[in-house]
Design a protein around this motif. Structure first.
Motif, PDB file in Angstrom:
ATOM      1  N   GLY A  63       1.008  -1.210   0.126  1.00 26.18           N
ATOM      2  CA  GLY A  63       0.051   0.072   0.139  1.00 26.18           C
ATOM      3  C   GLY A  63       0.730   1.091   0.036  1.00 26.18           C
ATOM      4  O   GLY A  63       0.615   2.252  -0.650  1.00 26.18           O
ATOM      5  N   HIS A  64       1.896   1.268   0.949  1.00 24.02           N
ATOM      6  CA  HIS A  64       2.756   2.616   0.596  1.00 24.02           C
ATOM      7  C   HIS A  64       3.391   2.552  -0.405  1.00 24.02           C
ATOM      8  O   HIS A  64       3.417   3.748  -0.999  1.00 24.02           O
ATOM      9  CB  HIS A  64       3.904   1.995   1.882  1.00 24.02           C
ATOM     10  N   SER A  65       3.940   1.528  -1.141  1.00 23.91           N
ATOM     11  CA  SER A  65       4.704   1.759  -2.451  1.00 23.91           C
ATOM     12  C   SER A  65       3.632   2.445  -3.546  1.00 23.91           C
ATOM     13  O   SER A  65       3.881   3.253  -4.406  1.00 23.91           O
ATOM     14  CB  SER A  65       5.023   0.452  -2.966  1.00 23.91           C
ATOM     15  N   LEU A 107       8.953   1.577  -6.913  1.00 30.30           N
ATOM     16  CA  LEU A 107       9.710   0.539  -6.767  1.00 30.30           C
ATOM     17  C   LEU A 107      11.024   0.794  -5.473  1.00 30.30           C
ATOM     18  O   LEU A 107      11.749   0.026  -5.227  1.00 30.30           O
ATOM     19  CB  LEU A 107      10.745   0.165  -7.719  1.00 30.30           C
ATOM     20  N   HIS A 108      10.899   1.797  -5.091  1.00 28.11           N
ATOM     21  CA  HIS A 108      11.501   2.504  -3.890  1.00 28.11           C
ATOM     22  C   HIS A 108      12.075   1.533  -2.598  1.00 28.11           C
ATOM     23  O   HIS A 108      13.036   1.729  -2.225  1.00 28.11           O
ATOM     24  CB  HIS A 108      11.373   3.952  -3.488  1.00 28.11           C
ATOM     25  N   ASP A 109      10.982   0.824  -2.376  1.00 30.18           N
ATOM     26  CA  ASP A 109      11.004  -0.125  -1.458  1.00 30.18           C
ATOM     27  C   ASP A 109      10.930  -1.512  -1.382  1.00 30.18           C
ATOM     28  O   ASP A 109      10.767  -2.324  -0.732  1.00 30.18           O
ATOM     29  CB  ASP A 109      10.033   0.322  -0.139  1.00 30.18           C
ATOM     30  N   ILE A 110      11.129  -1.741  -2.885  1.00 30.34           N
ATOM     31  CA  ILE A 110      11.093  -3.173  -3.369  1.00 30.34           C
ATOM     32  C   ILE A 110      12.085  -4.117  -2.537  1.00 30.34           C
ATOM     33  O   ILE A 110      11.671  -5.623  -2.392  1.00 30.34           O
ATOM     34  CB  ILE A 110      11.435  -3.372  -4.864  1.00 30.34           C
ATOM     35  N   ALA A 180       7.832  12.447  -1.826  1.00 28.27           N
ATOM     36  CA  ALA A 180       6.717  11.679  -1.866  1.00 28.27           C
ATOM     37  C   ALA A 180       6.633  10.508  -0.768  1.00 28.27           C
ATOM     38  O   ALA A 180       5.719   9.950  -0.230  1.00 28.27           O
ATOM     39  CB  ALA A 180       6.367  11.195  -3.383  1.00 28.27           C
ATOM     40  N   ASP A 181       7.881   9.764  -0.709  1.00 23.09           N
ATOM     41  CA  ASP A 181       8.203   8.693   0.277  1.00 23.09           C
ATOM     42  C   ASP A 181       7.542   9.093   1.751  1.00 23.09           C
ATOM     43  O   ASP A 181       6.639   8.498   2.298  1.00 23.09           O
ATOM     44  CB  ASP A 181       9.539   8.279   0.096  1.00 23.09           C
ATOM     45  N   ARG A 182       8.250  10.257   2.158  1.00 22.19           N
ATOM     46  CA  ARG A 182       7.900  10.423   3.599  1.00 22.19           C
ATOM     47  C   ARG A 182       6.435  11.117   3.593  1.00 22.19           C
ATOM     48  O   ARG A 182       5.580  11.014   4.550  1.00 22.19           O
ATOM     49  CB  ARG A 182       8.927  11.754   3.770  1.00 22.19           C
TER      50      ARG A 182
HETATM   51 ZN    ZN Z   1       9.488   4.272   1.430  1.00 20.95          ZN
END
Ligand code: ZN
Length: 448
Positions: A63-65, A107-110, A180-182
């Motif tokens: 969900g976060h991704s 894909l930043h946390d893949i 966008a991540d934070r």
């Molecule tokens: Zn993240």
């Protein structure tokens, strides 16, 4: 039509508790979501042991991704509408960067795994290196999708995530003080933990966000929305991410994995309780495929098996983790630190091996960072009406007041029985140790 530009006949939407909808129009994005490596993220909780304190915080990396993708999509859409580049080098948004930004966001946390940070400590894995590997290794489904865009596209996406990509606007969209991540994890974690702080005006921030030559900044008129984000972040660190009980559960998990490593490294044939999927990690000889087999369910299943393992320490640590029996903790500082070896000794005399039942932990080095301007990080910058930039902390007294005040403390963890022996415990056995221990921690020597 060229695969990179191919759009779905009908835009696809994913219902989302934070953003209402996540919109997907590119075939590439949908194909990435449908890979085995991305679907794995459904089985990994975003907040690990925090859900043992905030019981509704059961949301996942999946969900976060998607959420980080959606915020990035909205940023690129706004940039293209309001700040389209007219000629190269004009510092505005070049929309040919859209797809690489969207893929990197998604894909930043893949490479994150089950109980990521604790797992990394014990087994020496590195989720950033694994993220890169999943994207660039020719053996993954993700890589196959990205290669259809162009042979060099996987490398481009990986370089955005490792922050070496030449276009700083794309890099800062996904990784900077206000990215966008934070923004997604703060909103998502606040929503799912149920806390009533941690929220901020995302739409307003997106409205005042703009590209410039060296990255991304915010219009001066949006200062209060940005301030609110910084304060929310500070509160989330204090109240949620550094919660002493979830840290205690993390310490317990660390000791459990440590003990399991000691036991099964030498004894890989321990019958039904053997953690076969973990053996490559005990031997420090694992490949990407071994890593991708693991998720929260796999680890929790082994922990349940280990509750019945003949080794008393392993079975006890597993029981404490599965049944949520956290160690207790007290704060310490430089003046009270010298007491800790004495406390460890008392705990040992009472029958607990300090290696597994005590810990010191400081939350400063937890993998969440608070807002600390100037420390190798670019500050949030505001653009004044004349086009010049100022650092947020120089114009916002509110932000200046909390800047550098990193949330966190030093804590000493120990078995609960030392705080208050229950009638069940054999108090006589360690009454004298207990009394000595209590003297140290209860007359404010350690609690400060
Ligand atoms: Zn993240």
């Amino acid at each position: 039509m060229e695969y990179a530009k191919r759009q779905l006949k009908r835009e696809k939407v994913f219902r989302d508790s934070v953003h209402n909808y996540v919109y997907v129009k590119y075939q590439v994005i949908l194909d990435l979501i449908n890979t085995t490596e991305f679907q794995r993220l459904r089985r990994i909780h975003q907040l690990g042991t925090t859900s043992l304190v905030f019981h509704t915080a059961e949301h996942t990396r999946f969900g976060h991704s998607l959420g980080v993708y959606e915020i990035t999509r909205r940023i690129t859409e706004s940039f293209q509408k309001n700040f389209p580049s007219r000629h190269p080098g004009d510092g505005l948004w070049d929309n040919s960067e859209e797809l690489v930004a969207l893929c990197a966001a998604l894909l930043h946390d893949i490479g994150h795994g089950a109980y990521s940070h604790t797992f990394e400590h014990i087994f020496g894995t590195d989720h950033e290196a694994i993220t890169r590997q999943i994207i660039t290794s020719p053996d993954t489904e993700i890589n196959a999708v990205l290669r259809r865009v162009s042979p060099e596209f996987p490398e481009k996406v990986a370089s955005v995530i490792s922050k070496t990509y030449p276009n700083k606007q794309v890099v800062e969209m996904i990784s900077s003080q206000l990215d966008a991540d934070r923004m997604d994890y703060l909103l998502r974690d606040a929503y799912n933990t149920g806390v009533k702080y941690g929220t901020f005006d995302l739409s307003r921030i997106l409205e005042v966000m703009r590209p410039y030559k060296n990255g991304i900044c915010f219009e001066m008129s949006g200062m209060h929305a940005v301030e609110d984000y910084v304060v929310s972040r500070f509160q989330m660190y204090q109240q949620v991410y550094f919660h002493p009980v979830s840290r205690a559960m993390e310490v317990g998990l660390n000791r459990l994995l440590l003990r399991s490593k000691e036991i099964f490294s030498d004894n890989p044939n321990a019958g039904a309780q053997t953690p076969y999927l973990l053996l490559p990690f005990f031997k420090q000889d694992f490949n990407l495929d071994d890593y991708l087999q693991l998720d929260d369910g796999v680890l929790n299943t082994y922990f349940i098996h280990w509750k019945r393992y003949p080794d008393k320490i392993l079975s006890d640590l597993a029981t404490r983790f599965i049944d949520r029996k956290p160690l207790k903790s007290v704060r310490f500082d430089e003046t009270t630190k010298p007491l800790i070896p004495k406390l460890n000794k008392l705990i040992e005399q009472a029958g607990f091996n300090p290696r597994y039942y005590t810990a010191t932990d400081n939350s400063y080095d937890l993998p969440y960072d608070a807002y600390t301007p100037g420390k190798n990080k670019k500050e949030i910058e505001l653009m004044q009406p004349d086009g010049t930039l100022v650092a947020l902390s120089t114009v916002s007294p509110l932000v200046a007041a909390i800047a550098d005040k990193t949330a966190g403390d030093n804590r000493y963890f120990f078995p609960k029985v030392f705080l208050k022996p229950s009638s069940k415990d054999n108090v006589d056995l360690f009454q004298s140790q207990y009394d000595a221990f209590k003297k140290h921690i209860l007359n404010d020597k350690l609690i400060n």
